[in-house]
Design a protein around this motif. Structure first.
Motif, short mmCIF file in Angstrom:
data_model
loop_
_atom_site.label_atom_id
_atom_site.label_comp_id
_atom_site.label_asym_id
_atom_site.label_seq_id
_atom_site.Cartn_x
_atom_site.Cartn_y
_atom_site.Cartn_z
N THR A 196 7.90 -23.10 -19.55
CA THR A 196 8.05 -21.75 -18.98
C THR A 196 6.80 -20.94 -19.28
O THR A 196 6.02 -21.29 -20.17
CB THR A 196 9.27 -21.03 -19.58
OG1 THR A 196 9.01 -20.77 -20.97
CG2 THR A 196 10.55 -21.84 -19.41
N GLN A 197 6.65 -19.84 -18.55
CA GLN A 197 5.51 -18.95 -18.81
C GLN A 197 5.58 -18.40 -20.23
O GLN A 197 4.56 -18.31 -20.91
CB GLN A 197 5.49 -17.80 -17.79
CG GLN A 197 4.24 -16.94 -17.90
CD GLN A 197 2.98 -17.72 -17.58
OE1 GLN A 197 2.88 -18.35 -16.55
NE2 GLN A 197 2.02 -17.70 -18.49
N THR A 198 6.77 -18.09 -20.69
CA THR A 198 6.94 -17.58 -22.06
C THR A 198 6.47 -18.62 -23.07
O THR A 198 5.75 -18.29 -24.01
CB THR A 198 8.41 -17.19 -22.32
OG1 THR A 198 8.77 -16.17 -21.39
CG2 THR A 198 8.60 -16.70 -23.74
N GLN A 199 6.85 -19.87 -22.88
CA GLN A 199 6.40 -20.93 -23.78
C GLN A 199 4.89 -21.08 -23.73
O GLN A 199 4.23 -21.25 -24.76
CB GLN A 199 7.06 -22.26 -23.43
CG GLN A 199 8.51 -22.35 -23.81
CD GLN A 199 9.15 -23.66 -23.35
OE1 GLN A 199 8.72 -24.27 -22.37
NE2 GLN A 199 10.18 -24.07 -24.06
N MET A 200 4.31 -21.02 -22.53
CA MET A 200 2.85 -21.12 -22.41
C MET A 200 2.17 -19.97 -23.14
O MET A 200 1.16 -20.18 -23.83
CB MET A 200 2.43 -21.13 -20.94
CG MET A 200 2.74 -22.43 -20.24
SD MET A 200 2.12 -22.42 -18.54
CE MET A 200 3.65 -22.26 -17.66
N ASN A 201 2.72 -18.76 -23.01
CA ASN A 201 2.15 -17.60 -23.69
C ASN A 201 2.21 -17.77 -25.20
O ASN A 201 1.24 -17.49 -25.91
CB ASN A 201 2.88 -16.32 -23.27
CG ASN A 201 2.66 -15.96 -21.82
OD1 ASN A 201 1.79 -16.51 -21.14
ND2 ASN A 201 3.46 -15.03 -21.33
N ILE A 202 3.36 -18.22 -25.70
CA ILE A 202 3.54 -18.41 -27.13
C ILE A 202 2.60 -19.49 -27.65
O ILE A 202 1.93 -19.32 -28.68
CB ILE A 202 5.01 -18.77 -27.46
CG1 ILE A 202 5.89 -17.54 -27.23
CG2 ILE A 202 5.16 -19.28 -28.88
CD1 ILE A 202 7.38 -17.84 -27.25
#
Length: 113
Positions: free
Chosen positions: A19-25
């Motif tokens: 997910t984008q959130t995982q990529m950001n993290i």
């Protein structure tokens, strides 16, 4: 505790973030890793320098930090407000920091000659 657990769960798959959130993290974690490496090289180098060169390095490092922050803000502005903004910023910070760490490593090797 719930947010911490959620963050750990989201960040545990940095080999293949979904997910984008995982990529950001994951991008933020990678920046933290390379930033710690940069700080280690900087702390190794400072005591090996004369006071004049130490003062010059400190001045250069402050200027580099300002450049890095401003440059990455500009780069991230292309997706400002979007879900990719943190990813673009973190990737830029990682790239800039990796380059600077290589410079500091080279300076460290030169002082050991």
């Amino acid at each position: 505790q719930n947010v911490e657990t959620q963050t750990q769960a989201q960040s545990s798959n940095c080999e293949n973030p979904q997910t984008q959130t995982q990529m950001n993290i994951c991008a933020a974690q990678e920046f933290a890793r390379v930033d710690a490496e940069l700080n280690q090289r900087y702390q190794e180098l400072l005591p090996k320098l004369s006071q004049q060169r130490k003062d010059q390095l400190i001045k250069a490092q402050k200027a580099w930090i300002a450049f890095k922050e401003t440059s990455c803000e500009f780069e991230a502005s292309q997706v400002a407000g979007g879900s990719m903004e943190p990813l673009v910023r973190a990737n830029c910070l990682t790239e800039q920091t990796t380059r600077r760490t290589a410079d500091l490593q080279r300076y460290l090797q030169e002082t050991n000659l």
